[in-house]
Write an enzyme that holds these catalytic residues in place. Sequence first.
Site, PDB file in Angstrom:
ATOM      1  CD  GLU D  62      -1.676  -2.471   1.340  1.00  0.00           C
ATOM      2  OE1 GLU D  62      -0.562  -2.689   1.847  1.00  0.00           O
ATOM      3  OE2 GLU D  62      -2.465  -3.385   1.032  1.00  0.00           O
ATOM      4  CG  HIS D 131     -11.412  -7.582   5.751  1.00  0.00           C
ATOM      5  ND1 HIS D 131     -10.315  -7.940   6.497  1.00  0.00           N
ATOM      6  CD2 HIS D 131     -11.173  -8.042   4.497  1.00  0.00           C
ATOM      7  CE1 HIS D 131      -9.459  -8.597   5.729  1.00  0.00           C
ATOM      8  NE2 HIS D 131      -9.951  -8.670   4.513  1.00  0.00           N
TER       9      HIS D 131
HETATM   10  C1  LIG Z   1      -1.698  -5.002   4.219  1.00  0.00           C
HETATM   11  C2  LIG Z   1      -2.657  -5.894   3.524  1.00  0.00           C
HETATM   12  N1  LIG Z   1      -3.008  -5.617   2.262  1.00  0.00           N
HETATM   13  C3  LIG Z   1      -3.901  -6.397   1.621  1.00  0.00           C
HETATM   14  C4  LIG Z   1      -4.446  -7.490   2.236  1.00  0.00           C
HETATM   15  C5  LIG Z   1      -5.486  -8.365   1.513  1.00  0.00           C
HETATM   16  N2  LIG Z   1      -4.875  -9.658   1.233  1.00  0.00           N
HETATM   17  C6  LIG Z   1      -5.099 -10.722   2.043  1.00  0.00           C
HETATM   18  S1  LIG Z   1      -4.185 -12.052   1.586  1.00  0.00           S
HETATM   19  C7  LIG Z   1      -3.525 -11.227   0.265  1.00  0.00           C
HETATM   20  C8  LIG Z   1      -2.552 -11.894  -0.634  1.00  0.00           C
HETATM   21  C9  LIG Z   1      -1.397 -12.418   0.141  1.00  0.00           C
HETATM   22  O1  LIG Z   1      -0.531 -13.083  -0.713  1.00  0.00           O
HETATM   23  P1  LIG Z   1       0.704 -13.881  -0.128  1.00  0.00           P
HETATM   24  O2  LIG Z   1       1.452 -12.985   0.796  1.00  0.00           O
HETATM   25  O3  LIG Z   1       1.445 -14.438  -1.269  1.00  0.00           O
HETATM   26  O4  LIG Z   1       0.085 -15.012   0.774  1.00  0.00           O
HETATM   27  P2  LIG Z   1      -0.877 -16.200   0.303  1.00  0.00           P
HETATM   28  O5  LIG Z   1      -2.256 -15.642   0.251  1.00  0.00           O
HETATM   29  O6  LIG Z   1      -0.402 -16.677  -1.004  1.00  0.00           O
HETATM   30  O7  LIG Z   1      -0.747 -17.233   1.370  1.00  0.00           O
HETATM   31  C10 LIG Z   1      -4.020  -9.925   0.202  1.00  0.00           C
HETATM   32  C11 LIG Z   1      -3.652  -8.935  -0.832  1.00  0.00           C
HETATM   33  C12 LIG Z   1      -4.056  -7.736   3.567  1.00  0.00           C
HETATM   34  N3  LIG Z   1      -4.556  -8.745   4.264  1.00  0.00           N
HETATM   35  N4  LIG Z   1      -3.150  -6.923   4.173  1.00  0.00           N
END
Ligand SMILES: Cc1ncc(C[n+]2csc(CCOP(=O)(O)OP(=O)(O)O)c2C)c(N)n1
Lengths: 370, 370, 327, 327
Positions: D62, D131
């Site tokens: 972000e 959320h």
């Molecule tokens: C700071 C933040 N931005 C956005 C999100 C929304 N979000 C939840 S999981 C995710 C993707 C995470 O990807 P990764 O780190 O590769 O973990 P994975 O889901 O593959 O286990 C996002 C964008 C969040 N939880 N926290």
Amino acid sequence: MARFPEEYDDCERILAPDGSYDAEAVAALDLTDEELRGMYGSMIQARALEERGLTLQRQGEFHFWMECRGLEASHVGPAAALSDRDWMNTEWRQYGAQIQRGRPLEDILLFWLRGYEEWAADSIAEMEPYERRMPHIVAVGTQLPQTAGLMWGRKLQGKDEVGLVSVGDGGASKGDFHAGLNFAGALELPVVFLLLNNQWAISTPVERQTAADTYADRAAGYGFEGTLVDGNDVLATYRATKRAVEAARAGEPHLLEVLTYRRGAHSSSDADDYRENVDIEAWRERDPIDRYETFLEDRGLLGPDDFESIREAAEERAREAAESALEIAETQSPEEVFDEVFANPPDYVDDQREELLDLVDRHGEAAFRW
Amino acid sequence: MARFPEEYDDCERILAPDGSYDAEAVAALDLTDEELRGMYGSMIQARALEERGLTLQRQGEFHFWMECRGLEASHVGPAAALSDRDWMNTEWRQYGAQIQRGRPLEDILLFWLRGYEEWAADSIAEMEPYERRMPHIVAVGTQLPQTAGLMWGRKLQGKDEVGLVSVGDGGASKGDFHAGLNFAGALELPVVFLLLNNQWAISTPVERQTAADTYADRAAGYGFEGTLVDGNDVLATYRATKRAVEAARAGEPHLLEVLTYRRGAHSSSDADDYRENVDIEAWRERDPIDRYETFLEDRGLLGPDDFESIREAAEERAREAAESALEIAETQSPEEVFDEVFANPPDYVDDQREELLDLVDRHGEAAFRW
Amino acid sequence: MAAEKLTLVEAVAEAIHDEMAEDESVVLLGEDVGRSGGVFRATEGVYDAFGPERVIDTPLSETGIAGAAIGLAASGMRPIAEIQFMGFTYAALEQLFTRAARMNARSRGQFPCRMVLRAPFGGGVRAPDLHGESMEAIFVHHPGFKVVAPSTPHDAKGLLTAAIRDPDPVMFFEPKKIYRSFREDVPEGTYETPIGEAAVRREGSDVSVFTWGASTRPTQEAAEAVAGEGIDPEVVDLRTLSPMDTGTIVESFKKTGRAVVVHEAPRTGGLAGEITALLQEEALYYQEAPIERVTGWDAVYPLYELEDFQLPNAARIEEAIRSVVEV
Amino acid sequence: MAAEKLTLVEAVAEAIHDEMAEDESVVLLGEDVGRSGGVFRATEGVYDAFGPERVIDTPLSETGIAGAAIGLAASGMRPIAEIQFMGFTYAALEQLFTRAARMNARSRGQFPCRMVLRAPFGGGVRAPDLHGESMEAIFVHHPGFKVVAPSTPHDAKGLLTAAIRDPDPVMFFEPKKIYRSFREDVPEGTYETPIGEAAVRREGSDVSVFTWGASTRPTQEAAEAVAGEGIDPEVVDLRTLSPMDTGTIVESFKKTGRAVVVHEAPRTGGLAGEITALLQEEALYYQEAPIERVTGWDAVYPLYELEDFQLPNAARIEEAIRSVVEV
Ligand SMILES: Cc1ncc(C[n+]2csc(CCOP(=O)(O)OP(=O)(O)O)c2C)c(N)n1
Ligand SMILES: Cc1ncc(C[n+]2csc(CCOP(=O)(O)OP(=O)(O)O)c2C)c(N)n1
Ligand SMILES: [Mg+2]
Ligand SMILES: [Mg+2]
């Protein structure tokens, strides 16, 4: 970034996708049969829990669920490599790691139903291994400097403990990643950073997440070592973590990139309709459980009947845990809104709680439901 | 981290501290005599401005000043390597870079007196090279993703422009560093990251800032190249930047670590009483201007009399600029509080401005001074 | 107890020093807090007393500082984190909002987030951008924090001591403009000034003036000035912004029926609104005049010489007092 | 103009689509905004229409998204940045507060920060922590932003269009709970709903109820319910939170003399305070009863089933209306 572990010369592996393996390496692991079977049990239990969770989500019992199939080895091996006194801050998706450390399934599920967690221990000293964790974070990546701080504190207290903290290929883009690794390096903290590269962050593939060749390459920028491991090989993830934990215990943090693949959707809210050129089939062929079963059979540790009965038992446990979790979650009551907002709460908390309870009293809970 | 450039095998250099140099490398630079003299002029002017600024700060005319002596080559060479159409977002301390690009001294000083900057051009297309910059940031590191965004925008507009952005050894610990470099890599942006490692972030030495061996090592983690350069060698910083700019123009970002040393205090507010084991003398022997003078004399480009007269002229210009800047700053009036808070201001801005002016009117400006 | 004449910034250093001596689990971390004693010398002498294990000059990352402090708290330590200026807490907000403020709730009390985050706030020192911020309201609005802003050396020491001992995350904002403006008697040895209690700096019957931090000084000046005209203002220094001492605020207003709120922060969305709403709800029928706000403007903080026109000064406060009293 | 029945989230997508078609300098960036069309499908179809050059799935940062948007704006582009949930804007706050909000002022107009930052806000979708945030007040308090929060499909499209065209940084908060709750006629083609104008959703003479975002729904319900009892409430949907439409707010209050403010955000330090202070200052002598607040509690946002008790509902709003009218 290349897609398959075998495309990297320096990606560590013990078990090949077809179940063939490096016998010497296995011997050197020094794992008992019990321990080898235990990791299998954790992976199976994780998958069974996953299926239960998905079903219940579809039935409307859970609001939300994160998918995990195919990722089991990436976190079960690392969890198995920890000592009881070590800490483990994984993210939600890593059911297998929690299970491997002994966390009750019910407890795992309750987090999904209530959004908070509870501990039985009164103090850190009394914690079970699985309790040695901080509550789950939601803001991706924030756990990294927190774990650095946690282990810094334990180190100041003279404890010989290591902290394992996981982050995804997406979370690795957050500034917290940078801060966490840099603090750990600069302050020589006993932390193992487990980078679970499942190649997707919701709809964003790792190639768009970063131009880096591997995440393990980032370790040098913080003054410590990085390792790349086949994330679908539970023996390799175990071994690499074990080594990393030893280094960390000696004051040298480590970045462990575990390369795997998210075959399922991101979560139950995800339509999963955005992938281009995916090769789910190729990854199903690299399934971590399948290859481990071939290995276990070959070593005479377990056979097809065992697999079947272990699976059934795991499903049964998942079913029971879900039932019990749902029952417990039912008992939530309105005043919990104010539970533990503060450890030493100011008066307004009581005032507002009373205000709410009075409202509920007069209007009935139904007036609050939508 | 080691302290001197010569302690690194791969640290680029053309001019040694004693002024001896690699003649072939100099020839390959393809710099005219005029250009070689120009960089000298910028360094001298930066030092003269520095002295003027410090004096005025001590006299209470400036509230604040950041020290720069000994750092001139680290940013003058890079600024000289840019084309007129390129962008340069350096931090405040890099006076020499601004001067090299033609920014009027008065304009540089006015920022210290008013905290904002002004541009003469009506649009980007009409900007002088020195105007091709974003306003100075104050939150260290925030410029990095911003410059990535800036150059992304220029790229989308089909411009063949490169952005040079500087950050310090301290700023490199911010999450913005991570975000800026990762975005640049992932989106293939024409950005050169100039990491000015002067080995101090206020009182924090680089060894406590990071355990990394070099900052240049961090580039691999973002999928591009990094280079380490002797930051007190203006020819080496010029050459390395030139190469990095070319790579960036072709879509490959670059991380250039320029190793130098902050001999002075952090700023005029800094007592500078915290350093352990400093070797200011060793760095004075590595002064970037001294070695460049030896080089220029050796090449017959300038002699001692020229040095003298160039210095005097620079001092005179600094004096004049300061006088004029102070005069301009005097003219600030209360309503400026509301200047350009918005490009399309809501009514309350006018209302509050009137309220303030009315107050000033009735009480007199003196009632507001403390 | 013996007392010594200290400035506010010296009182801060003393509180830290004394608590570190009393409680081994207290550690200090931040940019330049150690060897240099902090950019404002608010931690002077602490490094010499407790050494590099407990006083840590961190890398330059407010995210890292806040994150590490949260982790330290989870480990059982009691971290005091310094952020150099309130304007640099912004990079720490994700850690603070998503975690520090919620950890006790989300772990149902298992991991209280016992930490203090100190930052100088407010303007008036002729420093560059981001060095004059007053964004305390955003911490007050986010549930889960305690927010403190002392205005005297005595309170600075007592409140900081209480903050360090409090089990919840305390945001401790120090009014940098008056770090060295005056000295007062500060007891030697440790003592607590309770979090959540306002201080009536001047008793009066005609109008209540609510303020905190550096603004208490011009407010007290203004109160004395109008006292000469026969107006008798009560000056209430909130000291703690969350939880607010609603009892003292409402009582004072019930007595005077008139109020002025003074803060440096921009007007819109500032805490003057909260105080007004509180008085509305609790004491409307005592009210005799509109409640006035004397605040910073809704402007991007103007720097250097222009600061003078941004901050509430005695002239503006006097005028507001007169205006609500005249109604 | 022809009209189509759209949900709020469809109206958002349409506004983005139409502005991208009209103005080449508009680009869209954020996590998952492209190929997937956003976690709420608020950018559905945009990637297909404009391709990977103008619709960019960014890395997960972000800080990076906000920083890049600021840079894009400086380059002359008009970025629309999506942050997946308001609770994830915290990592962007340093970029937003230190830069987006100040760039025009600090460059004296040379670099206006023409950007829109969109984020869904508010609770009610049974999602995990972070959320359900409603921290709009912190953006309103920080000078330099415009802050918008539509509550209908028609306004969502018109306000987003206006936001994209506005030269200042606009924080655009979308009430996710009602993204798909209802459809209404939305004109085809582009149009602007002016930033800074509130909408009177129901005219009435007995009490003014001020609200925004998803709370407008229970507020309207409550208004109709009490209307059945002979109380005639006016419902004012602020739509823009900064600048607030002080004219409409004050006029309504002058007419009714009574007010209730409804917001999901925690009570303390929320915008209800600001509105109360405004009414105090501008219309105290019209006031006939204390102004009541119906807000979220000052609690760490309670999740899943417990959300129901956090958010203002019709029953609470009705009760507040009755209570101020009965005085
Ligand atoms: C700071 C933040 N931005 C956005 C999100 C929304 N979000 C939840 S999981 C995710 C993707 C995470 O990807 P990764 O780190 O590769 O973990 P994975 O889901 O593959 O286990 C996002 C964008 C969040 N939880 N926290
Ligand atoms: C986000 C942020 N935190 C803290 C500061 C205060 N500060 C100003 S300069 C500085 C040190 C910067 O060190 P470095 O990046 O190495 O640059 P240098 O001063 O050496 O040029 C600090 C901590 C700041 N300006 N911004
Ligand atoms: Mg992933
Ligand atoms: Mg430095």
